[in-house]
Scaffold this motif. Structure first.
Motif, short mmCIF file in Angstrom:
data_model
loop_
_atom_site.label_atom_id
_atom_site.label_comp_id
_atom_site.label_asym_id
_atom_site.label_seq_id
_atom_site.Cartn_x
_atom_site.Cartn_y
_atom_site.Cartn_z
N PRO A 52 1.22 -0.53 7.18
CA PRO A 52 1.37 -0.97 5.85
C PRO A 52 0.34 -2.13 5.18
CG PRO A 52 3.54 -0.92 7.14
CD PRO A 52 2.42 -0.74 8.18
N GLU A 56 -2.91 -5.31 -5.44
CA GLU A 56 -3.25 -5.22 -3.99
C GLU A 56 -4.73 -5.05 -4.21
OE1 GLU A 56 0.32 -3.26 -1.37
OE2 GLU A 56 -1.19 -2.04 -2.13
N MET A 107 0.89 -1.25 -0.03
CA MET A 107 -0.12 0.09 0.05
C MET A 107 1.01 1.26 -0.09
SD MET A 107 -3.07 1.05 2.70
CE MET A 107 -2.15 1.22 4.03
N ARG A 108 0.34 2.16 -1.03
CA ARG A 108 1.27 3.51 -0.79
C ARG A 108 0.90 4.02 0.41
NH1 ARG A 108 -0.76 3.34 -6.22
NH2 ARG A 108 -2.78 4.29 -5.67
N VAL A 109 1.53 5.25 0.92
CA VAL A 109 1.28 5.56 2.14
C VAL A 109 -0.17 6.02 2.21
CG1 VAL A 109 1.51 7.96 3.45
CG2 VAL A 109 3.58 6.87 2.03
N GLU A 147 -1.83 -0.46 -4.41
CA GLU A 147 -1.04 -0.36 -5.29
C GLU A 147 -1.54 -1.46 -6.27
OE1 GLU A 147 3.12 -0.40 -4.53
OE2 GLU A 147 2.96 0.32 -2.47
N SER A 148 -1.11 -1.51 -7.44
CA SER A 148 -1.33 -2.51 -8.53
C SER A 148 -1.08 -3.94 -8.21
CB SER A 148 -0.61 -2.43 -9.92
OG SER A 148 -0.76 -3.18 -10.80
N HIS A 162 -5.18 4.10 -2.14
CA HIS A 162 -3.89 4.11 -1.53
C HIS A 162 -3.51 2.62 -2.01
CE1 HIS A 162 -3.89 7.91 0.55
NE2 HIS A 162 -5.08 7.54 0.84
#
Length: 137
Positions: A91, A59, A1-3, A56-57, A54
Motif C-alpha cells: 500500500p 500523495e 495509493m490506488r491499486v 492518489e491526489s 497509481h
C-alpha cells in the motif's frame, strides 16, 4: 495509493550518454563514461514511471533505497536501455528491479524502493528541515 502496478509490469527508458552524465567527482570528469550517479538518477526515473499513475491526489512517491551493481563502462555518445520491473507492491511501497543494457551487454542491475507519502506532510518535513538550526557535529 490506488491499486499499484501488477508484479512483473515493466517500463523502459532509453538514454544517450552525454558529457554531463560522465563519471564526475568534485566537478571534474574522471572518466568519459556513463557515471554511476547518472545511472542512479535514471533508475529512479524509470521506476517512478511505474508508480506515478497509481498515486492518489495528495500523495507523492519518494526514493527510499537503491541497490546497484555497476558492471561495465559505457562511453559518452552511446545509448543504454533501462528496464524497470515491479518486484514488490504494498500500500505504501513499490520496489522495482532495474536492468541496464548497452546492446547485449548488461551494464548494471539493481533495485529502487519508493515510498508513498502524504504530499503535505512531506512538504512540511522538508520545510522544517530548512528552518531547523543545524546541530553541531
Amino acid at each position: 495509493m490506488r491499486v499499484g502496478p501488477p508484479r512483473g509490469a515493466t517500463a523502459t527508458l532509453e538514454v544517450t550518454v552525454t558529457p554531463d552524465m560522465a563519471a564526475i567527482v568534485a566537478g571534474e570528469q574522471i572518466h568519459p563514461v556513463y557515471g554511476t550517479a547518472a545511472l542512479v538518477q535514471h533508475m529512479e526515473q524509470v521506476s517512478r514511471a511505474l508508480l506515478v499513475p497509481h498515486l492518489e491526489s495528495g500523495e507523492e512517491g519518494v526514493g527510499a533505497g537503491v541497490d546497484l551493481i555497476h558492471r561495465a563502462p559505457v562511453p559518452i555518445g552511446e545509448t543504454v536501455v533501462l528496464t524497470a520491473t515491479v518486484a514488490t507492491v504494498a500500500p505504501t511501497k513499490l520496489v522495482c528491479e532495474v536492468l541496464t543494457r548497452h546492446g547485449a551487454t548488461i551494464v548494471a542491475r539493481g533495485s529502487v524502493e519508493q515510498r508513498v507519502v502524504p504530499l503535505a506532510a512531506f512538504r512540511d518535513e522538508v520545510e522544517a528541515r530548512r528552518t531547523r538550526p543545524q546541530a553541531a557535529v
